[in-house]
Design an enzyme around this catalytic site. Structure first.
Site, mmCIF file in Angstrom:
data_model
loop_
_atom_site.group_PDB
_atom_site.id
_atom_site.type_symbol
_atom_site.label_atom_id
_atom_site.label_comp_id
_atom_site.label_asym_id
_atom_site.label_seq_id
_atom_site.Cartn_x
_atom_site.Cartn_y
_atom_site.Cartn_z
ATOM 1 N N ASP A 334 -18.263 -105.128 21.058
ATOM 2 C CA ASP A 334 -17.648 -106.428 20.779
ATOM 3 C C ASP A 334 -17.694 -107.328 22.023
ATOM 4 O O ASP A 334 -17.689 -106.853 23.155
ATOM 5 C CB ASP A 334 -16.200 -106.188 20.351
ATOM 6 C CG ASP A 334 -15.488 -107.450 19.958
ATOM 7 O OD1 ASP A 334 -15.827 -108.011 18.905
ATOM 8 O OD2 ASP A 334 -14.574 -107.876 20.698
ATOM 9 N N GLU A 363 -22.542 -107.701 20.672
ATOM 10 C CA GLU A 363 -22.227 -108.957 20.005
ATOM 11 C C GLU A 363 -22.512 -110.112 20.958
ATOM 12 O O GLU A 363 -21.873 -110.239 22.001
ATOM 13 C CB GLU A 363 -20.760 -109.000 19.576
ATOM 14 C CG GLU A 363 -20.432 -110.280 18.813
ATOM 15 C CD GLU A 363 -18.945 -110.546 18.686
ATOM 16 O OE1 GLU A 363 -18.561 -111.302 17.780
ATOM 17 O OE2 GLU A 363 -18.157 -110.015 19.506
#
Length: 621
Positions: A334, A363
Site C-alpha cells: 500500500d 500501489e
C-alpha cells in the site's frame, strides 16, 4: 541510542557477582515471536519489550548463533538484540539470558523448520487473474468473532462504513465460487489486527495495531495459514496486502515509542498532500517532499520514519516472517510512493533476493505513465540515479484510460484514443507485462457505475482487461455488476457486502437461482472469458500490436509464434465492418476465428461484422 558491542557485554557479565537471582521479567514481549532455521538471510533482530528491559543485557551461548550488538531505545522499555543465525543451525530452541546486576532471566527462543511445500511463494504473473476482495465485506463464516470483548469496534452491519463481520472463514467457504469465475489468485485487503476506535472504522485493515497478528474478528494466524494452504490445494495463489507507510494510532507502540524518531511529528508536518508525483519530480520543493513523506495519511494513521535503522529492519523482517510463515505468493504494498524511496528500494530488493520466485506490486497512484514507470525495477535512464527493485506497479493509467474512453465522445484525443495513448507509451516501462491492470478497486468508484451502469460497456471493458498486456485484477462484485452506493455511504459505497455471505440474507449471489437474470448474464460473461484466458499463451506472454482507433473502433492483436488473438472494440451504437485489407499484416495466413465468448466461427477470408457496443475476441486459426 546506545549500541552495545559483544565484548562490552561480556565484560559487563564477568563483573557481575556470581550470586545471581533468577527472576522472571513480567510481560516480556518478543518480536518476531519465533523465527526459522536456514532462512535466506542470516540476520535476525529481536525487539524485546518490557518495563525497564533497556537496563538488561542479553547473552547467548548457542553454537552457530552470534550476538552482533544490542541497541537500547530512547524508551527504557525496549532492547533490540541483533543476531546472526548460521546456515547450519538446526531448528529448535536456544536460550537467551537477560542480566541486570544480580537479576537474571532466561527464556527460550524458537527456530522453526521451514516448509518444504513447493506450492508456496510462487509469485504471480500475466498468466494470472487476481480477485481482490475485502474480508469484512465478502462473507461471514464465523458469527462468533463478529464482536470481540475487549476490542474497540463491534460489528455494525447496518452502518455502511462500519465493521460488518466478514472473515477469513467466510472467504474460504466461497473459494469454489472464486475459482469458478476463472480467477487464479486471491488478494485480501490487510488482515492485520486493526483495533481502532469505532469512530475511525478500520474494517479495511490499513491501520495496523499489531503487525504479527491477524485481527481476531477476521480469525487467527492459524486460520490465515490454513486459508493459504487451502487456496494452494485448489490451485489458487494468495497475495497479501501490507503497509509500511503508517500504522493505526491505537498501535501498542504509540503508548511508548521505541525511539523519538519512530514516527514523524504530526505537529510539524500535519497530514500528507497525497501527491505521489512529488516523489519522482526533479523540481520538487523540499516543503512538498516533506508533506508527502512525513505527513500523516490521516489523523488516525501515524506516519512511520523508515530512516530509523531498527524500524527499517523490523519492517523488512516482518515481511520475511509472513512470507515464510504463511506461504503467500505475493505482496501488494500500500501507498508505495509515500515512504522514503531508498527504504522502499531496499525492502523490495531484500524480499526478492530472499524469495526469487516471489512477486510484489506497489500501489503507485499517480497521474501519468512517466510517473508510474519511474517506480518499476530496471528502468533505464533515471537521471536522478534512483534504482528501484519493485517488479510491478498498479497501472492506474489503464483505469483512467478505460474510464475516459467510455465517458467521452470519440474524437482525436478522446474516447478509445485514451486507451491507445496509454498503451502507446509502454516504452517508458521496463516491463509493462508485469503491470497490474484493473478497472476499479476498493478505493475507486465501482466501474459499472463509472461506465454509466450499462452492461454492454462493462462487458466491453472487461474483455479489454482480459486481453491487453499486464496482470489483470478484478474487484469483487464486478462479475455481478455491483453499483456504486449512495454518496452518504462514503467509502462504504465502494465496498458493499456480497448478498448471501451472511446468515439470514434474503438471497445469495453465490447461488445461480438466487441471482437476477442480469447478474447471471454478467457472471456468465465474466466466467467464460476469464476461464478462456487461463489457457491462452498469446495473452500470457504474447506481443501486442494495435491499430490507431478509427470511427470509434479499436483493433489490436496479441500473438506468439504459434498463437494469435484478434480483439475488436466497437464503441458505436451500430454494427461495424472490419476490413480484412487494413489488418492483412496480422490476418495473413488465417482463415477463421473463433469467438471466445459465443464459440461462433468468423470467416476471416473477407470483411466481417462486429455488433454494436461489443468487444469481440477471436482466437485465430
Amino acid at each position: 541510542m546506545k549500541v552495545l558491542k559483544p565484548l562490552f557485554c561480556l565484560l559487563l557479565l564477568l563483573s557481575i557477582s556470581s550470586v545471581t537471582q533468577a527472576q522472571s521479567i513480567k510481560n516480556l514481549k518478543v518480536e518476531p515471536p519465533f523465527w526459522f532455521a536456514n532462512m535466506p538471510t542470516e540476520k535476525l533482530q529481536l525487539m524485546l519489550y518490557a518495563e525497564d528491559i533497556g537496563n538488561y543485557r542479553a547473552s547467548i551461548d548457542a553454537e552457530g548463533i552470534t550476538l552482533v550488538n544490542q541497541v537500547v531505545g530512547d524508551s527504557p522499555n525496549y532492547l533490540f538484540v541483533n543476531l546472526l543465525i548460521g546456515k547450519d543451525v538446526k531448528a529448535g530452541d536456544f536460550d537467551i539470558t537477560l542480566t541486570n546486576g544480580k537479576k537474571q532471566h532466561t527464556f527460550a527462543y524458537t527456530l522453526n523448520t521451514r516448509s518444504a511445500d513447493a506450492n508456496r511463494n510462487q509469485g504471480f504473473s500475466a498468466e494470472d487473474v487476481i480477485y481482490l476482495l475485502m474480508p469484512d465485506r465478502f462473507a461471514n463464516g464465523n458469527p462468533d468473532n463478529d464482536t470481540i470483548e475487549g476490542m474497540l469496534e463491534p460489528a455494525r452491519r447496518s452502518y455502511p462504513s462500519g465493521r460488518h463481520g466478514g472473515d477469513i472463514q467466510g472467504v474460504k467457504e466461497h473459494l469454489d465460487y472464486i475459482k469458478s469465475l476463472g480467477m487464479t489468485a486471491v488478494w485480501l485487503t490487510p488482515v492485520f489486527e486493526n483495533d481502532q476506535t469505532p469512530e475511525y472504522k478500520a474494517y479495511h485493515g490499513y491501520a495496523a495495531t499489531d503487525m504479527y497478528k491477524v485481527d481476531r474478528r477476521f480469525g487467527s494466524n492459524a486460520e490465515f495459514l490454513d486459508f493459504v494452504e487451502t487456496c494452494h490445494e485448489m490451485g489458487l495463489k494468495v497475495i497479501m496486502d501490507m503497509i509500511h507507510n503508517h500504522i493505526g494510532d491505537q498501535h501498542w507502540w504509540m503508548k511508548d515509542l521505541p525511539f523519538n524518531n519512530w514516527v514523524h511529528d504530526k505537529s510539524v508536518y500535519g497530514n500528507t498532500n497525497y501527491r505521489g508525483t512529488i516523489a519522482s519530480d526533479p523540481y520538487a520543493a523540499q516543503f512538498d517532499k516533506d508533506k508527502l513523506q512525513k505527513g500523516w495519511f490521516v489523523t488516525e494513521m501515524p506516519d512511520l520514519d523508515q530512516r530509523n535503522p531498527q524500524l527499517a529492519d523490523y519492517l523488512i523482517q516482518n515481511t520475511l516472517w509472513w512470507i515464510e510463515y504463511s506461504g503467500v505468493d505475493g505482496i501488494r504494498m500500500d501507498t508505495y510512493l509515500y515512504p522514503y524511496q531508498d527504504y522502499m528500494a531496499r525492502w523490495a530488493k531484500e524480499v526478492i533476493e530472499a524469495y526469487p520466485d516471489f512477486n510484489i506490486v506497489g500501489e503507485s497512484w499517480v497521474e501519468t505513465v512517466a510517473h508510474e514507470a519511474y517506480w518499476q525495477q530496471n528502468l533505464p535512464g533515471q537521471s536522478d540515479g534512483y534504482e528501484s527493485h519493485l517488479p510491478s506497479v498498479t497501472d492506474f493509467q489503464i483505469h483512467f484510460a478505460v474510464r475516459d474512453a467510455f465517458n467521452q465522445d470519440f474524437g482525436w484525443e478522446s474516447g478509445l484514443m485514451k486507451i491507445y495513448y496509454a498503451l502507446s507509451q509502454d516504452r517508458l516501462y521496463s516491463d509493462p507485462m508485469k503491470n497490474v491492470i484493473f478497472l476499479d478497486n476498493h478505493d475507486i468508484h465501482r466501474i459499472y457505475s463509472t461506465l454509466g451502469e450499462k452492461p454492454e460497456h462493462l462487458k466491453m471493458a472487461y474483455a479489454f482487461l482480459m486481453t491487453t498486456r499486464g496482470i489483470p485484477q478484478v474487484y469483487y462484485g464486478t462479475e455481478l455488476a455491483f453499483k456504486q452506493g449512495p454518496a452518504d455511504w462514503g467509502d462504504g459505497g465502494k465496498r458493499a457486502d456480497m448478498p448471501g455471505g451472511w446468515a439470514g440474507d434474503e438471497r445469495s449471489v453465490f447461488t445461480e437461482n438466487d441471482r437476477t437474470n442480469a447478474e447471471n448474464d454478467m457472471l456468465n460473461y465474466v466466467s467464460k472469458i476469464t476461464n478462456w484466458r487461463k489457457n491462452s499463451k498469446a495473452i500470457h506472454e504474447g506481443k501486442l500490436l494495435h491499430f490507431v482507433p478509427e470511427n470509434n473502433v479499436y483493433v489490436y492483436f496479441r500473438y506468439t509464434d504459434n498463437e494469435r488473438v484478434m480483439v475488436v472494440m466497437n464503441m458505436n451504437e451500430e454494427a461495424t465492418t472490419i476490413s480484412k485489407a487494413k489488418h492483412i499484416e496480422m490476418l495473413r495466413g488465417y482463415a477463421t476465428g473463433t469467438n471466445v465468448v459465443t464459440d461462433a466461427t468468423v470467416d476471416l477470408t473477407k470483411d466481417f461484422t462486429v455488433p454494436a457496443k461489443t468487444t469481440m475476441v477471436l482466437e485465430l486459426h
